[in-house]
Design a protein around this motif. Sequence first.
Motif, PDB file in Angstrom:
ATOM      1  N   LEU A  98       4.757   7.818  21.415  1.00  0.00           N
ATOM      2  CA  LEU A  98       4.678   9.247  20.464  1.00  0.00           C
ATOM      3  C   LEU A  98       4.390  10.288  21.147  1.00  0.00           C
ATOM      4  O   LEU A  98       3.632   9.927  22.466  1.00  0.00           O
ATOM      5  N   LYS A 138      12.493   2.579  12.577  1.00  0.00           N
ATOM      6  CA  LYS A 138      11.736   1.736  11.771  1.00  0.00           C
ATOM      7  C   LYS A 138      11.589   0.465  12.623  1.00  0.00           C
ATOM      8  O   LYS A 138      12.383  -0.293  13.183  1.00  0.00           O
ATOM      9  N   PRO A 191      -7.312   2.840  15.811  1.00  0.00           N
ATOM     10  CA  PRO A 191      -7.899   1.666  15.104  1.00  0.00           C
ATOM     11  C   PRO A 191      -6.998   1.496  13.948  1.00  0.00           C
ATOM     12  O   PRO A 191      -6.760   0.402  13.100  1.00  0.00           O
ATOM     13  N   HIS A 192      -6.363   2.557  13.436  1.00  0.00           N
ATOM     14  CA  HIS A 192      -5.779   2.609  11.886  1.00  0.00           C
ATOM     15  C   HIS A 192      -4.328   1.525  12.204  1.00  0.00           C
ATOM     16  O   HIS A 192      -3.819   1.479  10.915  1.00  0.00           O
ATOM     17  N   MET A 193      -3.974   1.405  13.411  1.00  0.00           N
ATOM     18  CA  MET A 193      -2.639   0.633  13.485  1.00  0.00           C
ATOM     19  C   MET A 193      -2.704  -0.795  13.701  1.00  0.00           C
ATOM     20  O   MET A 193      -1.916  -1.539  13.482  1.00  0.00           O
ATOM     21  N   SER A 198      -3.942  -2.792  11.101  1.00  0.00           N
ATOM     22  CA  SER A 198      -3.485  -3.570   9.683  1.00  0.00           C
ATOM     23  C   SER A 198      -2.170  -3.218   9.607  1.00  0.00           C
ATOM     24  O   SER A 198      -1.611  -3.528   8.385  1.00  0.00           O
ATOM     25  N   VAL A 199      -1.190  -2.471  10.268  1.00  0.00           N
ATOM     26  CA  VAL A 199       0.297  -2.281  10.122  1.00  0.00           C
ATOM     27  C   VAL A 199       1.025  -3.236  10.887  1.00  0.00           C
ATOM     28  O   VAL A 199       0.754  -3.375  11.995  1.00  0.00           O
ATOM     29  N   ASN A 245       4.607  -3.307  10.025  1.00  0.00           N
ATOM     30  CA  ASN A 245       5.883  -2.846  10.161  1.00  0.00           C
ATOM     31  C   ASN A 245       5.777  -1.319  10.088  1.00  0.00           C
ATOM     32  O   ASN A 245       5.143  -0.832   9.148  1.00  0.00           O
ATOM     33  N   CYS A 246       6.630  -0.468  10.818  1.00  0.00           N
ATOM     34  CA  CYS A 246       6.319   0.988  10.685  1.00  0.00           C
ATOM     35  C   CYS A 246       7.508   1.722  10.859  1.00  0.00           C
ATOM     36  O   CYS A 246       8.375   1.407  11.617  1.00  0.00           O
ATOM     37  N   PHE A 247       7.595   2.904  10.076  1.00  0.00           N
ATOM     38  CA  PHE A 247       8.465   3.908  10.115  1.00  0.00           C
ATOM     39  C   PHE A 247       8.102   5.011  11.127  1.00  0.00           C
ATOM     40  O   PHE A 247       7.016   5.632  10.591  1.00  0.00           O
ATOM     41  N   ILE A 248       8.649   5.582  11.934  1.00  0.00           N
ATOM     42  CA  ILE A 248       8.543   6.580  12.908  1.00  0.00           C
ATOM     43  C   ILE A 248       9.431   7.673  12.866  1.00  0.00           C
ATOM     44  O   ILE A 248      10.515   7.492  12.694  1.00  0.00           O
ATOM     45  N   LEU A 301       0.189   3.189   4.813  1.00  0.00           N
ATOM     46  CA  LEU A 301      -0.531   3.936   5.455  1.00  0.00           C
ATOM     47  C   LEU A 301       0.299   5.067   6.027  1.00  0.00           C
ATOM     48  O   LEU A 301       1.317   4.814   6.716  1.00  0.00           O
ATOM     49  N   TYR A 309     -11.814   7.865  10.517  1.00  0.00           N
ATOM     50  CA  TYR A 309     -12.194   6.952  11.425  1.00  0.00           C
ATOM     51  C   TYR A 309     -12.888   7.610  12.256  1.00  0.00           C
ATOM     52  O   TYR A 309     -13.139   8.800  12.726  1.00  0.00           O
ATOM     53  N   ALA A 320       3.858  11.416  10.567  1.00  0.00           N
ATOM     54  CA  ALA A 320       4.276  11.183  11.793  1.00  0.00           C
ATOM     55  C   ALA A 320       4.903   9.720  11.706  1.00  0.00           C
ATOM     56  O   ALA A 320       5.982   9.263  12.554  1.00  0.00           O
ATOM     57  N   LEU A 321       4.149   8.721  10.914  1.00  0.00           N
ATOM     58  CA  LEU A 321       4.302   7.358  10.993  1.00  0.00           C
ATOM     59  C   LEU A 321       4.104   6.753   9.580  1.00  0.00           C
ATOM     60  O   LEU A 321       2.980   7.533   8.914  1.00  0.00           O
ATOM     61  N   ALA A 322       4.354   5.833   9.217  1.00  0.00           N
ATOM     62  CA  ALA A 322       4.330   5.395   7.735  1.00  0.00           C
ATOM     63  C   ALA A 322       4.505   3.863   7.916  1.00  0.00           C
ATOM     64  O   ALA A 322       5.485   3.321   8.393  1.00  0.00           O
ATOM     65  N   GLY A 323       3.806   3.062   7.472  1.00  0.00           N
ATOM     66  CA  GLY A 323       3.734   1.647   7.502  1.00  0.00           C
ATOM     67  C   GLY A 323       3.115   0.894   6.227  1.00  0.00           C
ATOM     68  O   GLY A 323       2.089   1.467   5.822  1.00  0.00           O
ATOM     69  N   GLU A 324       3.478  -0.181   6.031  1.00  0.00           N
ATOM     70  CA  GLU A 324       3.022  -0.872   4.992  1.00  0.00           C
ATOM     71  C   GLU A 324       1.781  -1.368   5.631  1.00  0.00           C
ATOM     72  O   GLU A 324       1.828  -1.991   6.711  1.00  0.00           O
ATOM     73  N   VAL A 325       0.697  -1.584   4.709  1.00  0.00           N
ATOM     74  CA  VAL A 325      -0.518  -2.226   5.355  1.00  0.00           C
ATOM     75  C   VAL A 325      -0.904  -3.350   4.518  1.00  0.00           C
ATOM     76  O   VAL A 325      -0.637  -3.604   3.204  1.00  0.00           O
ATOM     77  N   ASP A 326      -1.379  -4.331   5.105  1.00  0.00           N
ATOM     78  CA  ASP A 326      -2.357  -5.627   4.606  1.00  0.00           C
ATOM     79  C   ASP A 326      -3.493  -5.424   4.526  1.00  0.00           C
ATOM     80  O   ASP A 326      -4.161  -5.807   5.288  1.00  0.00           O
ATOM     81  N   SER A 365      -6.213  -8.323   5.150  1.00  0.00           N
ATOM     82  CA  SER A 365      -6.575  -8.752   6.321  1.00  0.00           C
ATOM     83  C   SER A 365      -7.572  -7.958   7.195  1.00  0.00           C
ATOM     84  O   SER A 365      -7.723  -8.174   8.223  1.00  0.00           O
TER      85      SER A 365
END
Lengths: 108, 190
Positions: free
Chosen positions: A28, A48, A61-63, A65-66, A68-71, B76, B108, B129-135, B138
């Motif tokens: 990115l 995706k 750090p935010h990545m 718990s992700v 699958n992601c859409f970019i 997220l 953060y 910019a980015l979107a993703g399902e979060v668990d 965990s």
Amino acid sequence: MVDHSFFLRMLFYSFFKSLVGKDVIVELKNDLSICGTLHSVDQFLNIKLTDISVSDSDKYPHMLSVKNCFIRGSVVRYCHIPAEEVDPALLMDATRKEAQQNKQSAGA
Amino acid sequence: MLGARTTKPPPKKRSSIFTYSQVNPSPDPPGSVINSIPNKDYLINATLGNSLSDDLHDNYMPGLLSLIDSLDRPILVHLRDRRTIIGCLSSIDTYGNILLSNTVERVYAMDFHADIPRGIYLVRGENVALAGEVDLSSEDPDKAKPLKQVLAWQEAERLAREEKKRRIRHMSYEAGILSLDDTLEDEFYQ
């Protein structure tokens, strides 16, 4: 009036569609590199990815718990794709063909 | 497209107040995802028209539309201005505009984080910019810190970034290079 960028975009769109299911690394514009399996791509080259991993996760750090992601296509700088999946000759042919089509439709 | 939009959507089923723990951790098996939520058909038809919905029922949702899979689940969203928000995905459209409910903004600092409750968020597509399902189950609970502390750390990080930027600007000025001042903190701007 023919939108030439449309045809060229469609070429890369079909190219990316042929890479679905392969492992790619998407870099990115904020220097974040995401490695994952290409799940799907749309006409804006939004991507995706499934089963992702981030190389420097302490910086992002935010990545963690992700999975699958859409970019969004507009934030992508590079896509690293496996070399064996690309046939440059075929791509060149396709590009020429697109250019030819553009010329014909512009003349008509 | 417009025709599809004028057809009246089915009344939205009012779900109980969303909590993250209510979310089913195991995703539905492929194929059943679309049928399990009554609003999805309406969304798909509104965004794509009826012509493609046959494809979609085979669970083919390219790119942006794949977010439909995450409807009613916590996602997220990383924005262009470095912010990260987490909320329950309520709606999307073809522009990538995203509606989130029960949103928290996650701040953060280092690898710790804190949440600020924000309510309902409508994000214009260009800022995503980015979107993703979060668990969220965990996650490491030790990484959550009091908001005040995280904000203080974050401020320190921001100041360090500013200082670095200022020095680079100064050095390029000395070298005779005029650098444009990027007043907007847009990390994706290039």
